[in-house]
Enzyme design. Structure first.
Site, PDB file in Angstrom:
ATOM      1  N   ARG A 177      19.905 -26.480  -7.309  1.00  0.00           N
ATOM      2  CA  ARG A 177      19.130 -25.293  -6.904  1.00  0.00           C
ATOM      3  C   ARG A 177      18.612 -25.536  -5.491  1.00  0.00           C
ATOM      4  O   ARG A 177      18.369 -26.667  -5.106  1.00  0.00           O
ATOM      5  CB  ARG A 177      17.888 -25.130  -7.797  1.00  0.00           C
ATOM      6  CG  ARG A 177      18.169 -24.579  -9.146  1.00  0.00           C
ATOM      7  CD  ARG A 177      16.941 -24.467 -10.043  1.00  0.00           C
ATOM      8  NE  ARG A 177      15.723 -25.141  -9.651  1.00  0.00           N
ATOM      9  CZ  ARG A 177      14.606 -24.532  -9.286  1.00  0.00           C
ATOM     10  NH1 ARG A 177      14.534 -23.235  -9.217  1.00  0.00           N
ATOM     11  NH2 ARG A 177      13.534 -25.217  -8.968  1.00  0.00           N
ATOM     12  N   ARG A 181      11.314 -19.660  -1.230  1.00  0.00           N
ATOM     13  CA  ARG A 181      10.059 -19.016  -1.653  1.00  0.00           C
ATOM     14  C   ARG A 181       9.932 -17.618  -1.084  1.00  0.00           C
ATOM     15  O   ARG A 181      10.119 -17.425   0.117  1.00  0.00           O
ATOM     16  CB  ARG A 181       8.869 -19.833  -1.164  1.00  0.00           C
ATOM     17  CG  ARG A 181       8.624 -21.011  -2.030  1.00  0.00           C
ATOM     18  CD  ARG A 181       7.247 -21.565  -1.776  1.00  0.00           C
ATOM     19  NE  ARG A 181       7.207 -22.899  -2.360  1.00  0.00           N
ATOM     20  CZ  ARG A 181       6.423 -23.859  -1.946  1.00  0.00           C
ATOM     21  NH1 ARG A 181       5.593 -23.649  -0.949  1.00  0.00           N
ATOM     22  NH2 ARG A 181       6.441 -25.028  -2.532  1.00  0.00           N
ATOM     23  N   ARG A 258      19.596 -46.525  -1.022  1.00  0.00           N
ATOM     24  CA  ARG A 258      19.373 -46.271   0.405  1.00  0.00           C
ATOM     25  C   ARG A 258      18.095 -47.006   0.766  1.00  0.00           C
ATOM     26  O   ARG A 258      17.127 -47.024  -0.005  1.00  0.00           O
ATOM     27  CB  ARG A 258      19.185 -44.773   0.685  1.00  0.00           C
ATOM     28  CG  ARG A 258      20.460 -43.997   0.689  1.00  0.00           C
ATOM     29  CD  ARG A 258      21.432 -44.390   1.768  1.00  0.00           C
ATOM     30  NE  ARG A 258      21.114 -43.803   3.064  1.00  0.00           N
ATOM     31  CZ  ARG A 258      21.709 -44.162   4.195  1.00  0.00           C
ATOM     32  NH1 ARG A 258      22.624 -45.123   4.192  1.00  0.00           N
ATOM     33  NH2 ARG A 258      21.398 -43.558   5.335  1.00  0.00           N
ATOM     34  N   ARG A 289      11.937 -38.473  10.090  1.00  0.00           N
ATOM     35  CA  ARG A 289      10.620 -37.847  10.175  1.00  0.00           C
ATOM     36  C   ARG A 289       9.623 -38.757  10.872  1.00  0.00           C
ATOM     37  O   ARG A 289       9.841 -39.964  10.973  1.00  0.00           O
ATOM     38  CB  ARG A 289      10.098 -37.434   8.802  1.00  0.00           C
ATOM     39  CG  ARG A 289      10.363 -38.410   7.685  1.00  0.00           C
ATOM     40  CD  ARG A 289       9.977 -37.795   6.340  1.00  0.00           C
ATOM     41  NE  ARG A 289      10.070 -38.796   5.285  1.00  0.00           N
ATOM     42  CZ  ARG A 289       9.494 -38.724   4.107  1.00  0.00           C
ATOM     43  NH1 ARG A 289       8.733 -37.685   3.815  1.00  0.00           N
ATOM     44  NH2 ARG A 289       9.641 -39.665   3.191  1.00  0.00           N
ATOM     45  N   GLU A 314      10.585 -42.846  10.678  1.00  0.00           N
ATOM     46  CA  GLU A 314      11.321 -43.291   9.491  1.00  0.00           C
ATOM     47  C   GLU A 314      12.824 -43.196   9.743  1.00  0.00           C
ATOM     48  O   GLU A 314      13.329 -42.126  10.094  1.00  0.00           O
ATOM     49  CB  GLU A 314      10.915 -42.404   8.308  1.00  0.00           C
ATOM     50  CG  GLU A 314      11.611 -42.757   7.016  1.00  0.00           C
ATOM     51  CD  GLU A 314      11.101 -41.930   5.830  1.00  0.00           C
ATOM     52  OE1 GLU A 314       9.887 -41.638   5.768  1.00  0.00           O
ATOM     53  OE2 GLU A 314      11.932 -41.556   4.989  1.00  0.00           O
ATOM     54  N   TYR A 362      14.798 -41.977  -9.216  1.00  0.00           N
ATOM     55  CA  TYR A 362      13.644 -41.603  -8.410  1.00  0.00           C
ATOM     56  C   TYR A 362      12.593 -40.945  -9.297  1.00  0.00           C
ATOM     57  O   TYR A 362      12.901 -39.992 -10.019  1.00  0.00           O
ATOM     58  CB  TYR A 362      14.029 -40.632  -7.278  1.00  0.00           C
ATOM     59  CG  TYR A 362      12.800 -40.256  -6.478  1.00  0.00           C
ATOM     60  CD1 TYR A 362      12.375 -41.039  -5.421  1.00  0.00           C
ATOM     61  CD2 TYR A 362      12.018 -39.160  -6.848  1.00  0.00           C
ATOM     62  CE1 TYR A 362      11.220 -40.740  -4.732  1.00  0.00           C
ATOM     63  CE2 TYR A 362      10.863 -38.847  -6.160  1.00  0.00           C
ATOM     64  CZ  TYR A 362      10.467 -39.645  -5.105  1.00  0.00           C
ATOM     65  OH  TYR A 362       9.302 -39.355  -4.440  1.00  0.00           O
ATOM     66  N   ASP A 364       8.540 -39.429  -8.936  1.00  0.00           N
ATOM     67  CA  ASP A 364       7.292 -39.277  -8.200  1.00  0.00           C
ATOM     68  C   ASP A 364       6.219 -40.096  -8.910  1.00  0.00           C
ATOM     69  O   ASP A 364       6.388 -40.511 -10.060  1.00  0.00           O
ATOM     70  CB  ASP A 364       6.891 -37.792  -8.156  1.00  0.00           C
ATOM     71  CG  ASP A 364       7.513 -37.085  -6.958  1.00  0.00           C
ATOM     72  OD1 ASP A 364       7.724 -37.738  -5.917  1.00  0.00           O
ATOM     73  OD2 ASP A 364       7.778 -35.875  -7.064  1.00  0.00           O
TER      74      ASP A 364
END
Ligand SMILES: Cc1cc2nc3c(=O)[nH]c(=O)nc-3n(C[C@H](O)[C@H](O)[C@H](O)COP(=O)(O)OP(=O)(O)OC[C@H]3O[C@@H](n4cnc5c(N)ncnc54)[C@H](O)[C@@H]3O)c2cc1C
Length: 378
Positions: A177, A181, A258, A289, A314, A362, A364
Site C-alpha cells: 500500500r 492522505r 542493511r 536524511r 545518515e 523490523y 517499532d
C-alpha cells in the site's frame, strides 16, 4: 541476588521488558548485555557542551496506538508530547511528508480539495501503469499507486539509497500500500500517542531494570558466557534477543541486513534546519536524511537556545558481518534461511528467542514492547 531463576541475553527494549516482567513475577533475573551499556538501539548520549540528547543509533520517536504498551511505558517515564513531522528536500524546495494534500498541492502547484485528491492520484497512476496490468517490480508497483512524477521525486532515488538496489530489481510485494492522505495532516505517524521521554530514553532503561530481583552485567556476550562462566547455569530458562543466526554460529550462512553510517557534526548556529528530520530524496547527495536532535525536546528551552546545534547525516550501507545490523532485508532467500534457523530453534527447550534480531524483523519500539509483554514466562 542469592540465586538466579532466569537469564535475559540482550538489554534492548525487548530484553528489558521481559526482565522487568520476570522480576515482578518474583523471579531473580540476570541480564547480560554484550555492549558496555544497556538500551540496545534506543540508547542515547547527552552532549555535555549543549545538553542535546543524541540518538546514537538514529532518531527514535515513540508512537503507539496500543493501550497496554502506553500504560506500561508510562509506569516508568513521561513523554513530552513531541509530534513527529518529516520534511523532504527535492530540487531546492522543501515539502512536508507523508504523501497527502499538503505535498500534492505544493508539488503540482494546484489546490485540490480532499474529495478531489483520490481521483487526481488515480488518474496520474493510470498514465504509466494501465489498470488490469499487474506490476512486476517495486517501481511499477509504486507508480501504480501514486504516478510517475511523485514516484520519481520522492520515492525512486530514496529507495535506491536506502536499499542499495534499483527499485526495478526489488520485489513488488515490498509495498503493498502507499496511502495518500486526503487531509492537510502532516503528522508523520497516525498514532496520537507520541513523544520523547522527558528524562531521555536512557532513563526508561534505568527504571525498567531498577528492581531488587534484577542484576545487570554489561560487556558480556551470552554466547561466550554460556560456554564458560555460565555453563553451570545451562538448565535455566534463557530469553535471548541477539541475532538468531549468531545463535547457531551462522551455520547456514548469515542473514542479510542493511547497515547505516552516522556522521555527527557540531554546527555553530542555534538552529540548522528548523526541524528534527529532513529527507533528501534525490541521488545528488549520498545521505538519506539529516537529523537535528535538539528539536526532539522543544520543552528544553536552554538547549533550544544554545548557540550550537548537533546534526547527523545518515548514510545507508551494505552490511558485512561485524557491522551493526539495522534493517532486515526480507526476501525469498532470507525467508528460506530464517526458516532453517527457526527449525533449529524449535529443537531447543529452554530458550525463548525474541526482539528484532532474534525474529529478524523490523519492529517499532511499541511493537517490541508488545512482543515482550506477550512472551510466555512460565
Ligand atoms: C535506524 C532506526 C530507527 C528507528 N526509529 C524508530 C522510531 O523512530 N520509532 C520506533 O518506535 N522504533 C524505531 N526503530 C525501531 C527500534 O530501534 C526497535 O524497535 C528496538 O530497538 C528493538 O529492540 P530490541 O530489544 O528488539 O533490539 P535491540 O535494541 O537491537 O537490542 C538487542 C540487544 O541485545 C544485545 N545483544 C545481542 N546479542 C547479544 C548476546 N549474544 N549477548 C548479550 N547481548 C546481546 C545487543 O547488544 C542489544 O543491546 C528504529 C530502528 C532503526 C534501525
Amino acid at each position: 541476588m542469592t540465586s538466579i531463576d532466569a537469564v535475559v541475553a540482550g538489554a534492548g527494549l525487548w530484553g528489558c521488558t521481559v526482565a522487568r516482567r520476570l522480576a515482578e513475577s518474583g523471579r531473580n533475573v540476570l541480564v547480560l548485555e554484550k555492549r558496555p551499556v544497556v538500551g540496545g538501539n534506543v540508547r542515547c548520549e547527552t552532549d555535555p557542551a549543549t545538553g542535546i540528547e543524541i540518538h546514537t543509533y538514529g532518531s527514535h520517536i515513540f508512537h503507539t496506538h496500543l493501550d497496554d504498551v502506553w500504560d506500561f511505558v508510562n509506569r516508568f517515564i513521561s513523554f513530552n508530547g513531541y509530534q513527529h513531522k518529516v520534511l523532504a528536500r527535492y530540487k531546492g524546495k522543501t515539502y512536508f511528508l507523508p504523501l497527502g494534500l499538503t505535498l500534492v498541492n505544493q508539488f503540482y502547484g494546484i489546490n485540490l480539495t480532499p474529495s478531489e485528491l483520490p481521483a487526481f492520484i488515480a488518474n496520474e497512476a493510470s498514465r504509466d501503469v494501465p489498470q488490469g496490468v499487474t506490476p512486476s517490480n517495486f517501481e511499477e508497483q509504486a507508480i501504480s499507486f501514486v504516478g510517475r512524477p511523485l514516484y520519481e521525486a520522492f520515492i525512486r532515488d530514496y529507495t535506491r539509497k536506502q536499499w542499495g538496489r534499483d527499485p526495478k530489481e526489488l520485489d513488488a510485494s515490498i509495498i503493498r500500500r502507499l496511502p495518500v492522505r486526503t487531509s492537510y495532516d502532516v503528522n508523520y505517524f497516525s498514532d496520537y500517542r507520541q513523544g520523547i521521554p522527558l528524562t531521555g530514553y536512557n532513563s526508561l532503561f534505568d527504571r525498567l531494570l531498577n528492581h531488587p530481583n534484577i542484576t545487570v552485567q554489561c560487556d558480556t556476550d551470552w554466547l561466550t558466557w554460556k560456554e564458560g562462566e555460565g555453563k553451570a547455569l545451562s538448565h535455566l530458562p534463557v530469553f535471548y534477543s541477539g541475532p538468531i543466526d549468531a545463535l547457531f554460529g551462522y551455520k547456514f550462512g548469515a542473514l542479510e541486513w542493511r547497515s547505516l553510517n552516522f556522521e555527527v557534526e557540531r554546527v555553530n548556529c542555534a538552529d540548522y534546519q528548523g526541524t528534527s528530520v529532513v529527507n533528501y530524496t534525490l541521488a545528488d547527495v549520498p545521505w538519506t536524511r539529516i537529523h537535528e536532535y535538539k528539536h526532539y525536546h522543544p520543552e528544553q528551552k536552554d538547549v533550544m537556545a544554545h548557540p550550537e546545534t548537533i546534526i547527523c547525516k545518515e548514510f545507508p550501507k551494505k552490511w558485512e558481518l561485524g557491522d551493526e545490523p539495522y534493517y532486515s532485508v526480507n526476501n525469498r532467500e532470507t525467508d528460506e534461511l530464517l526458516a532453517k534457523y527457526k527449525q533449529e530453534a524449535a529443537k531447543m527447550s529452554n530458550i525463548t528467542i525474541g526482539g528484532r534480531l532474534g525474529e529478524y524483523k523490523y519492529y517499532d519500539m511499541d511493537q517490541s514492547i508488545a512482543r515482550a509483554l506477550a512472551v510466555d514466562l512460565t
